[in-house]
Motif scaffolding. Structure first.
Motif, PDB file in Angstrom:
ATOM      1  N   ILE A  51      49.251  37.694  44.905  1.00  0.00           N
ATOM      2  CA  ILE A  51      49.688  37.292  43.916  1.00  0.00           C
ATOM      3  C   ILE A  51      49.731  36.677  42.687  1.00  0.00           C
ATOM      4  N   ALA A  52      48.393  35.649  42.952  1.00  0.00           N
ATOM      5  CA  ALA A  52      48.047  35.869  41.278  1.00  0.00           C
ATOM      6  C   ALA A  52      46.832  35.373  41.736  1.00  0.00           C
ATOM      7  N   VAL A  53      45.961  35.177  40.495  1.00  0.00           N
ATOM      8  CA  VAL A  53      44.626  34.960  39.766  1.00  0.00           C
ATOM      9  C   VAL A  53      44.199  34.133  38.683  1.00  0.00           C
ATOM     10  N   GLU A  54      44.045  32.911  38.743  1.00  0.00           N
ATOM     11  CA  GLU A  54      43.526  32.293  37.381  1.00  0.00           C
ATOM     12  C   GLU A  54      42.187  32.479  36.992  1.00  0.00           C
ATOM     13  N   VAL A  55      42.586  32.720  35.803  1.00  0.00           N
ATOM     14  CA  VAL A  55      41.474  33.760  34.562  1.00  0.00           C
ATOM     15  C   VAL A  55      41.183  32.378  33.181  1.00  0.00           C
TER      16      VAL A  55
END
Length: 193
Positions: A118-122
């Motif tokens: 649901i989310a990726v850390e960038v």
């Protein structure tokens, strides 16, 4: 996986013992969110190698195009859902494909799905994973052909689709480096003229 919640600590313990038990545990923790770290470049550029990503646990499959974490016989994999047959012998399976891959994975039993990314850390900030990146016409054509043949094989027999997918993956591994070098030389030659 970072053990920063009770769900994550429980999953980390299971992961150390048996990766194939993870989908069953995830179904019991339906809706919980956990953070994992991806190793490898099969999802570039959507999820960089060593990137942290958040998944929502549970067996509920996302739509075609969603990114899922699933258990294989030997590992955990994060790839995009590329095809879900509605009927036929392969109706309880789905085909997944890494954004940076040309060949689909062997069919994945729906019960092996751990959760949906649901989310990726960038750059220190969490964001929703993007859509499949736009690639060259040649890249898209090869992916479409390999996915269509694996999808047709899956409709007939999951075993046949698995054999075909493994053969296509082996062919991709063998040809990727030499074809890439040839294309870079061709591209460099055009730039020098």
């Amino acid at each position: 996986m970072e053990a920063d919640t009770p769900a994550a600590r429980a999953m980390a313990s299971v992961l150390l013992q048996r990766k194939l038990a993870l989908p069953a545990l995830a179904s019991r923790l339906d809706g919980e969110e956990v953070v994992f770290v991806l190793r490898g470049g099969s999802m570039l550029p959507s999820i960089p190698s060593d990137a942290r990503f958040r998944i929502r646990l549970g067996r509920g499959l996302g739509a075609t195009g969603s990114i899922v974490l699933f258990a294989t016989d030997s590992d955990l994999t994060v790839h995009r859902v590329a095809y879900r047959p509605a009927r036929g012998r392969g109706a309880s399976y789905l085909l997944t494909l890494g954004d940076n891959c040309l060949a689909p994975d062997p069919p994945v039993l729906q019960e092996r799905i751990v959760g949906t990314v649901i989310a990726v850390e960038v750059a220190g900030r969490w964001q929703a994973p993007g859509p499949t990146p736009v690639r060259s016409v040649c890249h898209r054509l090869v992916r479409a052909i390999s996915l269509a043949t694996a999808g047709a094989a899956l409709w007939l027999s999951p075993d046949a689709a698995g054999g075909l997918a493994r053969a296509l993956m082996q062919l991709e591994r063998g040809l990727r480096a030499p074809v890439g070098r040839a294309l870079r030389r061709l591209h460099a030659g055009r730039l020098l003229r």
